[in-house]
Design a protein around this motif. Sequence first.
Motif, PDB file in Angstrom:
ATOM      1  N   LYS A 426      37.432  23.769  99.225  1.00  0.00           N
ATOM      2  CA  LYS A 426      38.193  24.990  99.240  1.00  0.00           C
ATOM      3  C   LYS A 426      39.747  24.921  98.994  1.00  0.00           C
ATOM      4  CE  LYS A 426      34.405  27.862  99.028  1.00  0.00           C
ATOM      5  NZ  LYS A 426      34.084  28.337  97.825  1.00  0.00           N
ATOM      6  N   THR A 427      40.188  23.660  99.099  1.00  0.00           N
ATOM      7  CA  THR A 427      41.759  23.518  98.953  1.00  0.00           C
ATOM      8  C   THR A 427      41.924  23.415  97.515  1.00  0.00           C
ATOM      9  OG1 THR A 427      41.739  22.266 101.164  1.00  0.00           O
ATOM     10  CG2 THR A 427      43.468  22.069  99.698  1.00  0.00           C
ATOM     11  N   VAL A 428      42.896  24.305  97.161  1.00  0.00           N
ATOM     12  CA  VAL A 428      43.321  24.235  95.744  1.00  0.00           C
ATOM     13  C   VAL A 428      44.914  24.280  95.810  1.00  0.00           C
ATOM     14  CG1 VAL A 428      41.380  25.369  95.084  1.00  0.00           C
ATOM     15  CG2 VAL A 428      43.424  26.965  95.722  1.00  0.00           C
ATOM     16  N   LYS A 429      45.424  24.063  94.606  1.00  0.00           N
ATOM     17  CA  LYS A 429      46.977  23.918  94.251  1.00  0.00           C
ATOM     18  C   LYS A 429      47.330  25.472  94.091  1.00  0.00           C
ATOM     19  CE  LYS A 429      48.035  19.593  94.843  1.00  0.00           C
ATOM     20  NZ  LYS A 429      46.913  18.921  95.276  1.00  0.00           N
ATOM     21  N   SER A 430      48.182  25.915  94.676  1.00  0.00           N
ATOM     22  CA  SER A 430      48.688  27.184  94.355  1.00  0.00           C
ATOM     23  C   SER A 430      50.345  27.411  94.313  1.00  0.00           C
ATOM     24  CB  SER A 430      48.118  28.138  95.643  1.00  0.00           C
ATOM     25  OG  SER A 430      48.781  29.583  95.651  1.00  0.00           O
ATOM     26  N   LEU A 431      50.653  28.566  93.524  1.00  0.00           N
ATOM     27  CA  LEU A 431      52.077  28.665  93.154  1.00  0.00           C
ATOM     28  C   LEU A 431      52.473  29.425  94.406  1.00  0.00           C
ATOM     29  CD1 LEU A 431      54.288  27.810  91.612  1.00  0.00           C
ATOM     30  CD2 LEU A 431      53.901  29.534  89.997  1.00  0.00           C
ATOM     31  N   TYR A 442      41.734  28.176 100.109  1.00  0.00           N
ATOM     32  CA  TYR A 442      41.032  29.393  99.553  1.00  0.00           C
ATOM     33  C   TYR A 442      39.687  29.723  99.900  1.00  0.00           C
ATOM     34  CZ  TYR A 442      40.863  33.007  96.207  1.00  0.00           C
ATOM     35  OH  TYR A 442      40.517  34.294  95.695  1.00  0.00           O
ATOM     36  N   HIS A 443      39.388  29.882 100.881  1.00  0.00           N
ATOM     37  CA  HIS A 443      38.030  30.281 101.593  1.00  0.00           C
ATOM     38  C   HIS A 443      38.265  31.651 101.845  1.00  0.00           C
ATOM     39  CE1 HIS A 443      34.564  29.125 104.235  1.00  0.00           C
ATOM     40  NE2 HIS A 443      33.975  29.882 103.480  1.00  0.00           N
ATOM     41  N   LYS A 444      37.570  32.491 101.365  1.00  0.00           N
ATOM     42  CA  LYS A 444      37.550  33.915 101.485  1.00  0.00           C
ATOM     43  C   LYS A 444      37.622  34.470 102.749  1.00  0.00           C
ATOM     44  CE  LYS A 444      36.261  35.161  96.815  1.00  0.00           C
ATOM     45  NZ  LYS A 444      35.424  36.193  95.799  1.00  0.00           N
ATOM     46  N   PRO A 445      36.801  34.119 103.462  1.00  0.00           N
ATOM     47  CA  PRO A 445      36.761  34.502 104.986  1.00  0.00           C
ATOM     48  C   PRO A 445      38.286  34.346 105.902  1.00  0.00           C
ATOM     49  CG  PRO A 445      34.940  33.396 104.933  1.00  0.00           C
ATOM     50  CD  PRO A 445      35.750  33.194 103.515  1.00  0.00           C
ATOM     51  N   PHE A 446      39.012  33.403 105.263  1.00  0.00           N
ATOM     52  CA  PHE A 446      40.400  33.323 105.791  1.00  0.00           C
ATOM     53  C   PHE A 446      41.295  33.734 104.924  1.00  0.00           C
ATOM     54  CE2 PHE A 446      37.280  30.279 107.775  1.00  0.00           C
ATOM     55  CZ  PHE A 446      37.402  30.613 108.950  1.00  0.00           C
ATOM     56  N   ILE A 447      41.019  34.687 103.932  1.00  0.00           N
ATOM     57  CA  ILE A 447      42.134  35.109 102.877  1.00  0.00           C
ATOM     58  C   ILE A 447      41.693  36.537 103.073  1.00  0.00           C
ATOM     59  CG2 ILE A 447      43.025  35.217 100.780  1.00  0.00           C
ATOM     60  CD1 ILE A 447      43.144  32.338 101.872  1.00  0.00           C
ATOM     61  N   GLU A 448      42.787  37.413 103.821  1.00  0.00           N
ATOM     62  CA  GLU A 448      42.558  38.786 104.013  1.00  0.00           C
ATOM     63  C   GLU A 448      42.359  39.603 102.692  1.00  0.00           C
ATOM     64  OE1 GLU A 448      42.364  41.705 106.920  1.00  0.00           O
ATOM     65  OE2 GLU A 448      41.907  39.780 106.973  1.00  0.00           O
ATOM     66  N   SER A 449      43.383  39.234 101.769  1.00  0.00           N
ATOM     67  CA  SER A 449      42.876  39.959 100.566  1.00  0.00           C
ATOM     68  C   SER A 449      43.027  39.033  99.280  1.00  0.00           C
ATOM     69  CB  SER A 449      44.213  40.889 100.241  1.00  0.00           C
ATOM     70  OG  SER A 449      43.895  41.692 101.292  1.00  0.00           O
ATOM     71  N   PHE A 457      40.631  31.955  88.236  1.00  0.00           N
ATOM     72  CA  PHE A 457      40.554  30.705  88.287  1.00  0.00           C
ATOM     73  C   PHE A 457      39.485  30.341  89.169  1.00  0.00           C
ATOM     74  CE2 PHE A 457      45.068  31.770  88.105  1.00  0.00           C
ATOM     75  CZ  PHE A 457      45.530  30.935  86.823  1.00  0.00           C
ATOM     76  N   PRO A 458      38.284  30.448  88.732  1.00  0.00           N
ATOM     77  CA  PRO A 458      36.988  30.268  89.410  1.00  0.00           C
ATOM     78  C   PRO A 458      36.753  28.999  89.900  1.00  0.00           C
ATOM     79  CG  PRO A 458      36.484  30.513  86.992  1.00  0.00           C
ATOM     80  CD  PRO A 458      37.988  30.978  87.166  1.00  0.00           C
ATOM     81  N   SER A 459      37.298  27.879  89.006  1.00  0.00           N
ATOM     82  CA  SER A 459      37.107  26.398  89.294  1.00  0.00           C
ATOM     83  C   SER A 459      38.506  25.681  89.637  1.00  0.00           C
ATOM     84  CB  SER A 459      36.097  25.523  88.973  1.00  0.00           C
ATOM     85  OG  SER A 459      36.632  25.381  87.574  1.00  0.00           O
ATOM     86  N   LYS A 460      38.231  24.479  90.126  1.00  0.00           N
ATOM     87  CA  LYS A 460      39.770  23.633  90.028  1.00  0.00           C
ATOM     88  C   LYS A 460      40.126  23.384  88.677  1.00  0.00           C
ATOM     89  CE  LYS A 460      39.129  21.652  94.591  1.00  0.00           C
ATOM     90  NZ  LYS A 460      39.189  20.609  95.582  1.00  0.00           N
ATOM     91  N   ASP A 461      39.058  23.059  87.906  1.00  0.00           N
ATOM     92  CA  ASP A 461      39.304  22.552  86.483  1.00  0.00           C
ATOM     93  C   ASP A 461      39.355  23.871  85.372  1.00  0.00           C
ATOM     94  OD1 ASP A 461      38.800  20.160  87.312  1.00  0.00           O
ATOM     95  OD2 ASP A 461      36.721  20.290  87.009  1.00  0.00           O
TER      96      ASP A 461
END
Length: 737
Positions: A426-431, A442-449, A457-461
């Motif tokens: 669930k760890t992704v590169k983000s701007l 980016y694990h939805k339970p820990f992302i409020e919105s 961006f459904p996958s890392k690729d």
Amino acid sequence: MKQKFSRTISDENIHVLDPFTGTGTFITRLLQSGLIQKKDLIRKYTNELHANEIVLLAYYIAAVNIENAFHDLIGVDAEYKPFDGIVLTDTFQMGESDKSEELFSEMFPQNSERVEAQKKAPIRIIVGNPPYSIGQRSANDNAQNQSYEILDNRIAKTYAELSNAGLNKSLYDAYIKAFRWATDRIEDNGIICFVSNGAWIDGNSQDGFRKSLAHEFSDIYVFNLRGNQRTSGELSRKEGGKIFGSGSRTPISITLLVKNKNATHETAKIYYNDIGDYLKREDKLKIISDYGTVSNPKIEWKTLKPNEHGDWINHRNDQFGTFVSLQPENKFDLKCKSVFNTNAVGVATNRDVWVYNFSRNRLKQNMTSMIEFYNQQQISYHKAKEINNELNIGAFVDENLKKIKWTRSLKKSALNAIAYSYRSDKTVKSLYRPFCSLNLYYHKPFIESPGLSSRLFPSKDTQNLIIGVTGMGANKDFSVMVSNKTTDIQLIMNGQFFPLYYYEENNHQQLSAFDTNDDEYIQRDAVSNFIHEQAQRIYGNRISKEDIFYYVYGILHNQEYRKAFTDDLKKMLPRIPLVDETKIFWKFSKAGRALAELHINYETIPTHPNVKVLINGTDKTDNFADLHDVNYKVMKMRFPKKDQKDQIIYNSQIRIENIPLKAYEYIVNGKSAIEWILERYQVKVDKKSGIKNDPNDWSKEVGNPRYILDLLLSIINVSVQTMEIVDNLPKLEFDKK
């Protein structure tokens, strides 16, 4: 009172109320002002002055202050008279039910009598400084706005009903509630004067509020004191000093409302004064003091004429409405008449310190620790609930910010006995901010919105591009930025993002026998069929949806467009003009593509040819990459002096010189791209959680100790090249307002 009602504040039956009195300043100053004649003083003090306060300590201080001011005026030999006009109460609750009378009745038996007396009083003047809060900032904050059924319903039927804005949350802010309560309290005739948050003057969400004021009052005076420090750069400097010093970051206004049932005009006469740009707090207070009264002829009142949208100042341009909307009315509507058929807000985590970090390893440690603590808490809660079934999750959980950051959704998960484990996938590169990439858990339970990022961006690729624009309610000038990865909502303030593609899960059962697509996701065009057909009709069949995507990016950088529609872009999302000539379309599309390539591939742009890199005072521009005994770590980069921006002190060994000042003209999300690098790439330790975020960790983990230095040098060149492209965009002409 003299001008509109031929009365004075000293006259009999002119009752004055400060509904949020604090320490009693307004009533005290009124007594000291000399506006109340001496012969009327006792009557006024004993019967016609009223003050409310809900905080017990402030209530006592206010009573003492008001009583002292009165007795100073009548003389020390006079009989002591307590101030019976002060009430310990929640002002908003007074209009709801009899609960206000019961609030402190056991503690203060006389309080209910005072409440009842005030309710019966014919209040004609309401003056004060309303409270300001807009709900909770987080689940760890207990300052949530209280609900008042009758008052909230009145707001819904007036301010909200007249609004065309999508979000009306700010209409239930305490200071807006104060205006609604006071408006209803003075009934047909009276005057309200509040010193309050001034964001309503030009806020998009307050359009219905402004419309309602114009209909409910006969005369309105607005003195805008500015001071909005939720801005940055030049805009912040223009706003000037904060009226209440460190106690305020919002703009402040003095608003005087006159309700006269005998007025002959249907809507209010609105008078407006802006205190001006670049003024210090002391300058502003002196101006107020020198004016003294609203009737001072030195005040250059400007008469405002609201438009149909409820704009009082900064009217929007009607031509803007003729352009094609960037945003569809409904997401994923393939028949929409907008440029894109979907859009998404950026990721809003409500726990950035925990889920973002330069270091992937540190991020794992932080989230593993937090998840373990969460699981312990939810297990403990359910064990405790077996004993007490009424136990509230909010009252039970440990709010220690060094262990966890609770949000509403995470408490709901605990309430439902859901356990979680750390997931490395669930760890992704983000701007995160302009030209600042971070690792995001980016694990939805820990992302409020989480928004719709999983559709973009459904996958890392996943390969995709998104254009981010300034969203509604922003107090920064309009900005735009492209990204090829998951983005934070504040990459561009309150960011709204428009993708080149979106993705759907591939349901293989629905594929035909001739469909050999084995991908997990199906790519869909987000540029609408409508705009594609329009562009092909005007510019020719070779136009692709990708060409349109880059055309949008080019147009949104055009300076004439931004200048002509500055006020529109503060109130709504962009609308896109379709230029008349095919060659102009292609110039914008090619420029947009060039800008996007610069802004996506910013890490690989070479150093600007004029910039010099000095190491230990020696010019090493051409060979610093070969040096191995240099310290490339940063603590905090800075300019040698505040206004000396042609140089940057990188660290004790390294200095960048000969930076083109042109580079600082590239402003994105309120500050130059270079200053974003200086702000974000420094070692920080969050005070509340103790979490460290060190950009040197990123350099180490990507295997390039010079990463931050290379990045800074690249961004200087990116900025210069961006401005060269922007300056050479085709000139556009638009209608004047």
